[in-house]
Design a protein around this motif. Sequence first.
Motif, PDB file in Angstrom:
ATOM      1  N   ASP A   1      34.006  40.941  41.479  1.00 23.05           N
ATOM      2  CA  ASP A   1      34.584  40.265  42.515  1.00 23.05           C
ATOM      3  C   ASP A   1      35.426  41.257  43.410  1.00 23.05           C
ATOM      4  N   ARG A   2      36.245  41.908  42.753  1.00 19.07           N
ATOM      5  CA  ARG A   2      37.081  42.938  43.693  1.00 19.07           C
ATOM      6  C   ARG A   2      36.223  43.844  43.972  1.00 19.07           C
TER       7      ARG A   2
ATOM      8  N   ASP B   1      34.897  44.879  52.484  1.00 17.20           N
ATOM      9  CA  ASP B   1      35.734  45.574  53.742  1.00 17.20           C
ATOM     10  C   ASP B   1      35.301  46.810  54.323  1.00 17.20           C
TER      11      ASP B   1
ATOM     12  N   ARG C   1      34.959  42.374  47.087  1.00 17.96           N
ATOM     13  CA  ARG C   1      35.958  42.496  48.214  1.00 17.96           C
ATOM     14  C   ARG C   1      35.975  43.706  48.947  1.00 17.96           C
TER      15      ARG C   1
END
Length: 309
Positions: free
Chosen positions: A251-252, A259, A255
Amino acid sequence: MDYQRELAFRFPLMRGEDVMLVQLALTAIRTDPPCGTPDGVYGNATRMSLMDFQRTQGLPVDGVVGPRTWIALFQAADEKRAAGSVLKRAAAALPPAGFPLSEAKALETRRWIMSHFGDRLLAGLKGSGLDAELVCAIACKETAPVWLGWTSRLAPDAVLMRCVFDASGDVPGTKRSAFPRNTAEFRDLYGSALTDDLIGEANKTRRLRGYPDAAWVYRGYGLFQYDIQHIENDREFFADKLWYQFDACLDRFKREMSDKLRASNGVLADAVRRYNGSGPMAEQYRDQVLAMSEWLHTAAAEPAGALLA
Protein backbone atom coordinates in the motif's frame (compact mmCIF):
# COMPACT_ATOMS: atom_id res chain seq x y z
CA MET A 1 19.54 -36.67 -38.65
CA ASP A 2 21.85 -39.62 -39.29
CA TYR A 3 24.47 -39.66 -42.04
CA GLN A 4 22.77 -40.39 -45.37
CA ARG A 5 25.13 -39.45 -48.20
CA GLU A 6 28.50 -37.97 -49.03
CA LEU A 7 28.42 -34.21 -49.39
CA ALA A 8 30.90 -32.23 -51.46
CA PHE A 9 31.35 -29.12 -53.61
CA ARG A 10 30.45 -30.33 -57.09
CA PHE A 11 28.16 -29.38 -59.96
CA PRO A 12 25.25 -29.34 -59.97
CA LEU A 13 25.54 -27.98 -56.43
CA MET A 14 24.31 -30.36 -53.77
CA ARG A 15 21.29 -29.16 -51.83
CA GLY A 16 19.21 -30.42 -48.94
CA GLU A 17 18.46 -30.45 -45.23
CA ASP A 18 21.64 -32.39 -44.52
CA VAL A 19 23.68 -29.62 -46.17
CA MET A 20 21.99 -27.00 -44.00
CA LEU A 21 22.71 -29.05 -40.87
CA VAL A 22 26.39 -29.17 -41.83
CA GLN A 23 26.37 -25.40 -42.34
CA LEU A 24 24.67 -24.80 -38.99
CA ALA A 25 27.24 -27.02 -37.27
CA LEU A 26 30.11 -25.13 -38.92
CA THR A 27 28.53 -21.85 -37.85
CA ALA A 28 28.30 -23.07 -34.24
CA ILE A 29 31.97 -24.10 -34.31
CA ARG A 30 32.96 -20.72 -35.82
CA THR A 31 35.38 -21.97 -38.43
CA ASP A 32 37.79 -19.65 -40.24
CA PRO A 33 36.80 -18.91 -42.92
CA PRO A 34 33.08 -19.05 -41.99
CA CYS A 35 30.70 -21.06 -44.13
CA GLY A 36 28.42 -18.08 -44.83
CA THR A 37 24.64 -18.16 -44.75
CA PRO A 38 23.15 -21.59 -43.90
CA ASP A 39 21.08 -21.90 -47.06
CA GLY A 40 21.20 -25.65 -47.70
CA VAL A 41 23.44 -25.25 -50.77
CA TYR A 42 26.92 -26.81 -50.66
CA GLY A 43 28.98 -24.04 -52.25
CA ASN A 44 32.66 -23.16 -52.14
CA ALA A 45 32.33 -21.21 -48.87
CA THR A 46 30.96 -24.34 -47.20
CA ARG A 47 33.81 -26.42 -48.66
CA MET A 48 36.47 -23.99 -47.40
CA SER A 49 34.87 -23.86 -43.95
CA LEU A 50 34.70 -27.64 -43.76
CA MET A 51 38.36 -27.96 -44.78
CA ASP A 52 39.31 -25.68 -41.88
CA PHE A 53 37.35 -27.92 -39.52
CA GLN A 54 38.97 -31.07 -40.95
CA ARG A 55 42.41 -29.52 -40.54
CA THR A 56 41.84 -28.74 -36.86
CA GLN A 57 40.52 -32.27 -36.21
CA GLY A 58 43.31 -34.17 -37.96
CA LEU A 59 40.92 -35.48 -40.61
CA PRO A 60 41.75 -35.78 -44.34
CA VAL A 61 41.44 -32.20 -45.67
CA ASP A 62 39.36 -32.84 -48.77
CA GLY A 63 36.24 -30.70 -48.20
CA VAL A 64 34.06 -33.81 -48.37
CA VAL A 65 31.56 -34.78 -45.66
CA GLY A 66 31.97 -38.52 -45.29
CA PRO A 67 30.92 -40.63 -42.30
CA ARG A 68 33.99 -39.74 -40.16
CA THR A 69 33.71 -36.01 -40.83
CA TRP A 70 29.95 -36.09 -40.23
CA ILE A 71 30.33 -37.67 -36.77
CA ALA A 72 33.25 -35.45 -35.75
CA LEU A 73 31.47 -32.31 -36.98
CA PHE A 74 28.31 -32.83 -34.97
CA GLN A 75 30.16 -33.94 -31.86
CA ALA A 76 32.23 -30.75 -31.98
CA ALA A 77 29.15 -28.61 -32.62
CA ASP A 78 27.29 -30.19 -29.67
CA GLU A 79 30.27 -29.55 -27.39
CA LYS A 80 30.45 -25.94 -28.57
CA ARG A 81 26.75 -25.38 -27.97
CA ALA A 82 26.96 -27.02 -24.54
CA ALA A 83 29.90 -24.82 -23.60
CA GLY A 84 27.97 -21.77 -24.78
CA SER A 85 25.00 -22.80 -22.66
CA VAL A 86 27.22 -23.22 -19.61
CA LEU A 87 28.77 -19.80 -20.21
CA LYS A 88 25.34 -18.24 -20.62
CA ARG A 89 24.15 -19.75 -17.34
CA ALA A 90 27.35 -18.66 -15.63
CA ALA A 91 26.89 -15.11 -16.92
CA ALA A 92 23.32 -15.08 -15.62
CA ALA A 93 24.63 -16.07 -12.19
CA LEU A 94 26.86 -13.00 -11.99
CA PRO A 95 25.42 -9.50 -11.48
CA PRO A 96 26.28 -6.94 -14.15
CA ALA A 97 28.69 -4.28 -12.95
CA GLY A 98 27.08 -2.15 -10.26
CA PHE A 99 23.87 -4.21 -10.04
CA PRO A 100 22.76 -5.53 -6.64
CA LEU A 101 21.70 -8.92 -8.02
CA SER A 102 22.38 -11.19 -10.96
CA GLU A 103 19.58 -12.10 -13.34
CA ALA A 104 19.34 -15.54 -11.72
CA LYS A 105 18.97 -14.00 -8.26
CA ALA A 106 16.41 -11.51 -9.53
CA LEU A 107 14.33 -14.42 -10.84
CA GLU A 108 14.74 -16.16 -7.48
CA THR A 109 13.46 -13.00 -5.80
CA ARG A 110 10.38 -12.91 -8.02
CA ARG A 111 9.68 -16.61 -7.43
CA TRP A 112 9.85 -16.14 -3.66
CA ILE A 113 7.60 -13.09 -3.63
CA MET A 114 5.04 -14.60 -6.00
CA SER A 115 4.97 -17.97 -4.22
CA HIS A 116 4.26 -16.39 -0.82
CA PHE A 117 2.46 -13.15 -1.63
CA GLY A 118 1.56 -13.42 -5.32
CA ASP A 119 -2.23 -13.43 -4.98
CA ARG A 120 -2.16 -10.42 -2.67
CA LEU A 121 0.31 -8.62 -4.89
CA LEU A 122 -1.75 -9.07 -8.05
CA ALA A 123 -4.98 -8.14 -6.25
CA GLY A 124 -3.36 -5.07 -4.72
CA LEU A 125 -2.06 -3.84 -8.06
CA LYS A 126 -5.39 -3.94 -9.88
CA GLY A 127 -6.19 -0.52 -11.31
CA SER A 128 -2.84 0.93 -10.27
CA GLY A 129 -1.15 0.85 -13.67
CA LEU A 130 1.79 -0.97 -12.06
CA ASP A 131 2.77 -4.59 -12.57
CA ALA A 132 4.23 -7.36 -10.44
CA GLU A 133 7.53 -7.37 -12.31
CA LEU A 134 8.22 -3.72 -11.50
CA VAL A 135 7.32 -4.29 -7.84
CA CYS A 136 9.62 -7.31 -7.67
CA ALA A 137 12.40 -5.33 -9.38
CA ILE A 138 12.07 -2.62 -6.72
CA ALA A 139 12.43 -5.33 -4.06
CA CYS A 140 15.49 -6.63 -5.93
CA LYS A 141 17.09 -3.23 -5.68
CA GLU A 142 15.96 -2.27 -2.18
CA THR A 143 16.12 -5.34 0.04
CA ALA A 144 16.47 -8.73 -1.67
CA PRO A 145 20.30 -8.71 -1.72
CA VAL A 146 20.08 -9.15 2.07
CA TRP A 147 16.96 -11.23 2.71
CA LEU A 148 17.46 -13.80 -0.07
CA GLY A 149 20.03 -15.36 2.24
CA TRP A 150 17.40 -15.72 4.96
CA THR A 151 14.64 -17.46 3.04
CA SER A 152 15.92 -20.97 3.77
CA ARG A 153 15.82 -20.42 7.56
CA LEU A 154 13.10 -17.80 8.16
CA ALA A 155 9.37 -17.95 7.51
CA PRO A 156 8.11 -15.40 4.96
CA ASP A 157 6.51 -13.19 7.63
CA ALA A 158 9.77 -13.22 9.60
CA VAL A 159 11.64 -12.05 6.50
CA LEU A 160 9.26 -9.08 6.25
CA MET A 161 9.74 -8.25 9.91
CA ARG A 162 13.49 -7.99 9.52
CA CYS A 163 13.47 -5.69 6.50
CA VAL A 164 14.85 -2.77 8.54
CA PHE A 165 17.82 -1.27 6.70
CA ASP A 166 19.83 1.92 6.08
CA ALA A 167 21.54 3.72 8.94
CA SER A 168 22.67 6.65 6.81
CA GLY A 169 23.24 9.76 8.89
CA ASP A 170 24.46 7.74 11.87
CA VAL A 171 27.06 5.48 10.24
CA PRO A 172 30.38 7.35 10.38
CA GLY A 173 31.17 9.01 7.07
CA THR A 174 27.54 9.18 5.90
CA LYS A 175 25.14 12.11 5.64
CA ARG A 176 21.40 12.43 5.23
CA SER A 177 19.52 15.56 4.20
CA ALA A 178 15.94 14.39 4.81
CA PHE A 179 14.44 14.24 8.29
CA PRO A 180 15.66 12.69 10.51
CA ARG A 181 19.24 13.52 9.70
CA ASN A 182 20.31 11.27 12.57
CA THR A 183 18.94 9.43 15.58
CA ALA A 184 19.45 12.37 17.94
CA GLU A 185 17.18 14.54 15.79
CA PHE A 186 14.54 11.82 15.74
CA ARG A 187 14.66 11.41 19.53
CA ASP A 188 14.29 15.15 20.08
CA LEU A 189 11.00 15.21 18.17
CA TYR A 190 9.46 11.80 18.90
CA GLY A 191 10.76 10.97 22.35
CA SER A 192 12.65 8.07 23.83
CA ALA A 193 9.89 5.43 23.87
CA LEU A 194 9.38 5.28 20.09
CA THR A 195 13.06 5.94 19.40
CA ASP A 196 14.19 3.06 21.59
CA ASP A 197 11.51 0.78 20.13
CA LEU A 198 12.78 1.41 16.60
CA ILE A 199 16.39 1.01 17.72
CA GLY A 200 15.37 -2.37 19.11
CA GLU A 201 13.90 -3.37 15.73
CA ALA A 202 17.08 -2.30 13.98
CA ASN A 203 19.19 -4.33 16.37
CA LYS A 204 17.14 -7.47 15.75
CA THR A 205 18.10 -7.13 12.09
CA ARG A 206 21.70 -6.29 12.94
CA ARG A 207 22.03 -9.46 15.03
CA LEU A 208 20.58 -11.53 12.20
CA ARG A 209 23.27 -10.07 9.94
CA GLY A 210 26.01 -10.73 12.46
CA TYR A 211 26.49 -7.08 13.48
CA PRO A 212 26.77 -5.78 17.06
CA ASP A 213 23.96 -3.67 18.49
CA ALA A 214 23.98 0.07 17.76
CA ALA A 215 21.95 2.98 19.14
CA TRP A 216 20.60 3.98 15.72
CA VAL A 217 17.14 4.47 14.31
CA TYR A 218 17.21 2.99 10.83
CA ARG A 219 15.72 4.78 7.82
CA GLY A 220 14.10 2.11 5.59
CA TYR A 221 11.25 -0.20 6.65
CA GLY A 222 9.61 -3.07 4.80
CA LEU A 223 10.15 -4.97 1.59
CA PHE A 224 10.20 -1.75 -0.46
CA GLN A 225 11.92 0.43 2.17
CA TYR A 226 9.32 2.98 3.20
CA ASP A 227 11.42 5.84 4.55
CA ILE A 228 11.24 7.00 8.16
CA GLN A 229 10.69 10.59 6.94
CA HIS A 230 7.05 9.60 6.29
CA ILE A 231 6.47 9.33 10.03
CA GLU A 232 5.40 12.97 9.95
CA ASN A 233 2.18 11.99 8.14
CA ASP A 234 2.07 8.23 8.75
CA ARG A 235 3.16 7.60 12.33
CA GLU A 236 1.00 4.47 12.49
CA PHE A 237 3.17 2.58 10.00
CA PHE A 238 6.25 2.89 12.21
CA ALA A 239 4.71 2.93 15.69
CA ASP A 240 2.54 -0.13 14.98
CA LYS A 241 5.23 -1.94 12.96
CA LEU A 242 3.04 -2.23 9.88
CA TRP A 243 6.07 -3.17 7.77
CA TYR A 244 5.51 -6.66 9.25
CA GLN A 245 2.53 -6.89 6.87
CA PHE A 246 2.95 -7.37 3.12
CA ASP A 247 -0.29 -5.55 2.31
CA ALA A 248 0.78 -2.47 4.27
CA CYS A 249 4.17 -2.42 2.53
CA LEU A 250 2.52 -2.71 -0.87
CA ASP A 251 0.00 0.00 0.00
CA ARG A 252 2.74 2.49 0.90
CA PHE A 253 4.70 1.58 -2.22
CA LYS A 254 1.64 2.22 -4.40
CA ARG A 255 1.00 5.57 -2.71
CA GLU A 256 4.55 6.71 -3.29
CA MET A 257 4.76 5.47 -6.86
CA SER A 258 1.39 7.04 -7.70
CA ASP A 259 2.69 10.38 -6.43
CA LYS A 260 5.88 9.98 -8.48
CA LEU A 261 3.91 9.06 -11.60
CA ARG A 262 1.78 12.20 -11.27
CA ALA A 263 4.89 14.31 -10.83
CA SER A 264 6.41 12.62 -13.89
CA ASN A 265 3.32 13.10 -16.09
CA GLY A 266 2.94 9.33 -16.29
CA VAL A 267 6.51 8.61 -17.44
CA LEU A 268 7.42 5.42 -15.57
CA ALA A 269 11.17 5.75 -15.94
CA ASP A 270 11.14 9.20 -14.39
CA ALA A 271 8.79 8.02 -11.63
CA VAL A 272 11.21 5.23 -10.71
CA ARG A 273 14.02 7.77 -10.55
CA ARG A 274 11.96 10.04 -8.34
CA TYR A 275 11.12 7.09 -6.07
CA ASN A 276 14.82 7.04 -5.17
CA GLY A 277 15.53 10.77 -5.33
CA SER A 278 17.56 12.90 -7.71
CA GLY A 279 21.04 13.05 -9.14
CA PRO A 280 23.35 10.43 -10.70
CA MET A 281 22.66 7.75 -8.05
CA ALA A 282 18.91 8.03 -8.62
CA GLU A 283 19.47 7.73 -12.37
CA GLN A 284 21.51 4.58 -11.81
CA TYR A 285 18.74 3.31 -9.54
CA ARG A 286 16.19 3.89 -12.34
CA ASP A 287 18.33 2.14 -14.95
CA GLN A 288 18.93 -0.90 -12.78
CA VAL A 289 15.31 -1.27 -11.67
CA LEU A 290 14.06 -1.04 -15.26
CA ALA A 291 16.68 -3.52 -16.46
CA MET A 292 15.73 -6.01 -13.73
CA SER A 293 12.05 -5.47 -14.49
CA GLU A 294 12.78 -6.39 -18.11
CA TRP A 295 14.55 -9.58 -16.99
CA LEU A 296 11.48 -10.51 -14.99
CA HIS A 297 9.05 -9.67 -17.80
CA THR A 298 11.06 -11.85 -20.18
CA ALA A 299 11.12 -14.74 -17.73
CA ALA A 300 7.41 -14.40 -16.95
CA ALA A 301 6.63 -14.74 -20.67
CA GLU A 302 8.56 -18.02 -20.93
CA PRO A 303 7.09 -21.48 -20.26
CA ALA A 304 7.10 -22.44 -16.58
CA GLY A 305 9.81 -25.05 -17.10
CA ALA A 306 12.14 -22.48 -18.63
CA LEU A 307 11.99 -20.38 -15.46
CA LEU A 308 13.39 -23.28 -13.47
CA ALA A 309 16.15 -24.18 -15.92
